[in-house]
Scaffold this active site. Structure first.
Site, short mmCIF file in Angstrom:
data_model
loop_
_atom_site.label_atom_id
_atom_site.label_comp_id
_atom_site.label_asym_id
_atom_site.label_seq_id
_atom_site.Cartn_x
_atom_site.Cartn_y
_atom_site.Cartn_z
N HIS A 205 0.83 -1.20 0.00
CA HIS A 205 0.00 0.00 0.00
C HIS A 205 0.87 1.26 0.00
CE1 HIS A 205 -2.90 -2.96 1.62
NE2 HIS A 205 -3.81 -2.21 1.04
N ASP A 274 -4.64 -6.35 -7.55
CA ASP A 274 -4.87 -5.56 -6.35
C ASP A 274 -5.10 -4.12 -6.79
OD1 ASP A 274 -5.15 -5.01 -3.65
OD2 ASP A 274 -3.27 -5.95 -3.06
#
Length: 501
Positions: A205, A274
């Site tokens: 992230h 993702d």
């Protein structure tokens, strides 16, 4: 952001830029099938999203921002499907505090690590069934779970208790059990993050992650098990694996997505990326280029989870432009869209009736995990110090605390919750020592090895009170009790052990 040129409407309902060559309608629709979009709102569907759906958008992904309560979510999913019945509606739904449906009455189940500690496949299946049954009542038919990663490194910052464990064979068994239970509910499961995120020390992230292990040490076993179990979706990792492709993360790597996953492992389901706004992709490539490269490499869908639909449009435009120039072959997008269509045929429509699920399975599993270790003598009336990091913004762990759960079973308990590094640690320790002077002391940490401020406070408190009971609410450390996660039932099970109930 590049200037947008006003479009013209075509009879088929496709809007194309006047400055660009028109694509065939079926190819334009196929390109839109390859997108999964996040959006803002709980009732009204944004006009931009409606236009994307009209042109063939493959799926939407819901987050906490889209959730008020169960009735509202069902109305929203019905509204979305009224736009086009084959639109897939998905959500991250791992359990253990990793989810977005708390206000919609999501069943309380522990994180996957606790399920692995209990190591009862039937119990894992019952927990997965509860989550899937709840999704079915809400009209959500795609679940981006389970995590099939192996928690390989102790300083991995992102997998941890989201994994079923540290042993690939155990993770494989529980991954397969979860998939089978979800499939039985008519919900599409998605094993993630291929080919594994557990061997990194970086959260993708925040930046690009690397797993330096040789090929024969990578954690492919659970993904093989997921494929054997018939998992309809896999999600790729924004991780570089030098043993497979030294230049690109898995999400953008043909060697990993095509050569390994398709050719060697023979997966023919939907491969979804993702989220592209994660910094591992966005900072190095940009979301738009990431979408184009991922689809060319072998992904079937790319997730753009941010609510700003301009980002999704930028990704869409990059894909359409690549089709126009031939950079992205028509055949590749047609192949990907075909897989998404087949997925939608199986899973887009929610079940007409939903059978009840075992609402007590989650707490049973959490209790089994806690009691797998020798516990302390009950300490009623204790002062509990709960140290834990702030919630991860992308995962929506809700910030549940041990004190609340302990007071529910022992109203005489008191406590102090500390989330984040305190400005004056010494003063905090002094204050806690005064408050707990005449009571038992419980010191709980959550992955203190990753957060030096927790280790410092814990050690300072233990120096004052060596009799304190130590609790770990993340991965196990040297504490007496471990919950193996911070979901509500994880903390309730620890609280019950502390209170002797």
């Amino acid at each position: 952001m590049s200037q947008r040129i006003s479009g013209v409407s075509h009879p088929e309902g496709v809007t194309l830029s006047t400055a660009r060559t028109a694509l065939p309608v079926d190819l334009d629709e196929a390109a839109h099938r390859c997108l999964v979009a996040g959006f803002d709102g709980t009732t009204a569907v944004p006009d931009t999203l409606k236009r994307l759906v009209d042109r063939g958008l493959g799926a939407v992904i819901l987050f906490t921002r889209n959730v008020q309560d169960a009735e509202q979510v069902r109305r929203l999913t019905d509204t979305l499907r009224a736009l086009r019945p084959d639109l897939l509606v998905g959500i991250d739904n791992e359990g253990g505090g990793i989810g977005h449906l708390v206000s919609a009455g999501a069943p309380e189940v522990p994180g996957s690590f606790a399920l692995g500690v209990a190591d009862d496949l039937d119990l894992t299946a019952r927990c997965a069934d509860a989550l899937a049954g709840h999704l079915a009542t809400l009209g959500i038919t795609a679940s981006y779970a389970p995590v099939a990663d192996v928690q390989h490194l102790p300083d991995n910052p992102i997998v941890r208790t989201r994994a079923f464990g540290t042993d690939p064979e155990l993770v494989s068994r529980h991954t397969a059990a979860w998939i089978a239970a979800t499939e039985a509910r008519g919900i599409a499961s998605c094993a993630k993050h291929f080919p594994g995120h557990g061997g990194t020390v970086t959260d993708s992230h925040h930046e690009l992650a690397v797993d330096p292990r040789p090929y024969d040490e990578l954690d492919l076993t659970p993904f093989r098990a997921a494929i054997a179990a018939g998992v309809p979706m896999l999600m790729s990792a924004h991780v570089v694996f030098p043993a497979l492709d030294a230049n690109r993360p898995a999400t953008l790597s043909r060697r990993i997505l095509r050569d390994l996953l398709r050719d060697e492992l023979a997966f023919d389901g939907v491969l979804v990326s993702d989220a592209l706004e994660m910094k591992a992709i966005a900072d190095r490539y940009g979301e738009a280029a990431g979408a184009r490269i991922a689809l060319a490499a072998g992904a079937d869908q790319v997730i753009v989870a941010v609510p700003d639909l301009e980002v999704t449009l930028g990704c869409r435009d990059a894909v359409l432009d690549a089709l126009r120039t031939g950079t992205l072959p028509d055949e590749r997008v047609g192949e990907a869209a075909g897989r998404v269509r087949r997925l939608a045929e199986r899973y887009a429509a929610p079940a007409a009736e939903v059978a009840a699920w075992d609402a007590g399975a989650g707490l049973e599993a959490a209790r089994r995990a806690v009691r797998s270790r020798s516990g302390p003598v009950p300490v009623r009336g204790a002062h509990v110090v709960d140290l834990f990091p702030p919630p991860h913004p992308a995962l929506n762990w809700g910030g549940e605390d041990l004190l609340t759960e302990l007071r529910a079973v022992d109203p005489t308990a008191t406590g102090t919750c500390v989330t984040g590094e305190p400005a004056d640690p010494a003063a905090l320790v002094d204050g806690i020592a005064r408050l707990a002077r005449d009571t038992p002391l419980v010191v709980a940490t959550c992955d203190a090895g990753l957060y030096p401020w927790q280790a410092g406070l814990r050690d300072a408190l233990l120096a004052r009170r060596p009799d304190a009971v130590r609790v770990a609410t993340g991965l196990p450390d040297d504490g007496t009790l471990c919950s193996y996660g911070r979901g509500k039932v994880n903390l309730r099970a620890v609280a019950e052990a502390l209170a002797g109930v």
